[in-house]
Design a protein around this motif. Structure first.
Motif, PDB file in Angstrom:
ATOM      1  N   ILE A   1       2.909   5.933  -2.996  1.00 48.51           N
ATOM      2  CA  ILE A   1       4.028   6.715  -3.537  1.00 48.51           C
ATOM      3  C   ILE A   1       3.944   6.770  -5.058  1.00 48.51           C
ATOM      4  CG2 ILE A   1       6.540   6.752  -3.851  1.00 48.51           C
ATOM      5  CD1 ILE A   1       6.705   5.567  -0.965  1.00 48.51           C
ATOM      6  N   GLN A   2       3.606   5.633  -5.670  1.00 50.01           N
ATOM      7  CA  GLN A   2       3.569   5.594  -7.134  1.00 50.01           C
ATOM      8  C   GLN A   2       2.381   6.363  -7.704  1.00 50.01           C
ATOM      9  OE1 GLN A   2       3.982   1.370  -7.829  1.00 50.01           O
ATOM     10  NE2 GLN A   2       6.207   1.564  -8.059  1.00 50.01           N
ATOM     11  N   ASN A   3       1.346   6.594  -6.876  1.00 50.84           N
ATOM     12  CA  ASN A   3       0.254   7.464  -7.328  1.00 50.84           C
ATOM     13  C   ASN A   3       0.769   8.881  -7.556  1.00 50.84           C
ATOM     14  OD1 ASN A   3      -1.778   5.588  -7.411  1.00 50.84           O
ATOM     15  ND2 ASN A   3      -2.505   5.997  -5.330  1.00 50.84           N
TER      16      ASN A   3
ATOM     17  N   LYS B   1      -2.367  10.432   4.073  1.00 56.44           N
ATOM     18  CA  LYS B   1      -3.753  10.171   3.686  1.00 56.44           C
ATOM     19  C   LYS B   1      -4.036   8.667   3.647  1.00 56.44           C
ATOM     20  CE  LYS B   1      -6.902  11.916   0.138  1.00 56.44           C
ATOM     21  NZ  LYS B   1      -6.898  12.422  -1.240  1.00 56.44           N
ATOM     22  N   ALA B   2      -3.019   7.887   3.286  1.00 50.84           N
ATOM     23  CA  ALA B   2      -3.181   6.435   3.186  1.00 50.84           C
ATOM     24  C   ALA B   2      -3.086   5.756   4.553  1.00 50.84           C
ATOM     25  CB  ALA B   2      -2.133   5.864   2.231  1.00 50.84           C
ATOM     26  N   GLY B   3      -2.799   6.545   5.595  1.00 54.54           N
ATOM     27  CA  GLY B   3      -2.718   5.966   6.938  1.00 54.54           C
ATOM     28  C   GLY B   3      -1.315   5.594   7.362  1.00 54.54           C
TER      29      GLY B   3
ATOM     30  N   ARG C   1       0.831  -1.212   0.000  1.00 53.86           N
ATOM     31  CA  ARG C   1       0.000   0.000   0.000  1.00 53.86           C
ATOM     32  C   ARG C   1       0.864   1.260   0.000  1.00 53.86           C
ATOM     33  NH1 ARG C   1      -3.742  -3.322   2.966  1.00 53.86           N
ATOM     34  NH2 ARG C   1      -2.655  -2.968   4.927  1.00 53.86           N
ATOM     35  N   VAL C   2       1.959   1.210   0.752  1.00 54.91           N
ATOM     36  CA  VAL C   2       2.876   2.352   0.778  1.00 54.91           C
ATOM     37  C   VAL C   2       3.471   2.575  -0.610  1.00 54.91           C
ATOM     38  CG1 VAL C   2       5.168   3.055   1.622  1.00 54.91           C
ATOM     39  CG2 VAL C   2       3.403   2.297   3.232  1.00 54.91           C
ATOM     40  N   THR C   3       3.878   1.482  -1.241  1.00 58.38           N
ATOM     41  CA  THR C   3       4.437   1.580  -2.588  1.00 58.38           C
ATOM     42  C   THR C   3       3.425   2.198  -3.544  1.00 58.38           C
ATOM     43  OG1 THR C   3       5.877  -0.325  -2.242  1.00 58.38           O
ATOM     44  CG2 THR C   3       5.362   0.245  -4.524  1.00 58.38           C
TER      45      THR C   3
END
Ligand SMILES: [Cu+2]
Length: 67
Positions: free
Chosen positions: A23-25, A58-60, A18-20
């Protein structure tokens, strides 16, 4: 030159994924190296660090610059 982030709440491979993705967004060409044990994320290029930190928050996964 790489950028190292200290990211909270990374507990497992799913968190790392999810972190990846978060970041890629922001930086589609980024290839982040996520260390689940330490919560450190190494970015191969700096990019828009502020936008990346905001997206992670934002993603937590609140993050800060480690260097
Ligand atoms: Cu997890």
């Amino acid at each position: 030159m790489s950028t190292i982030l200290s990211v909270s709440n990374i507990h497992c491979g799913a968190c790392a994924a999810r972190v990846t993705r978060a970041i890629q967004n922001v930086e589609p060409s980024a290839v982040p190296q996520v260390d689940v044990a330490t919560g450190r994320v190494t970015l191969d290029k700096a990019g828009d660090t502020g936008a990346i930190l905001a997206a992670l928050d934002k993603a937590g996964y609140p993050a800060s610059l480690a260097q």
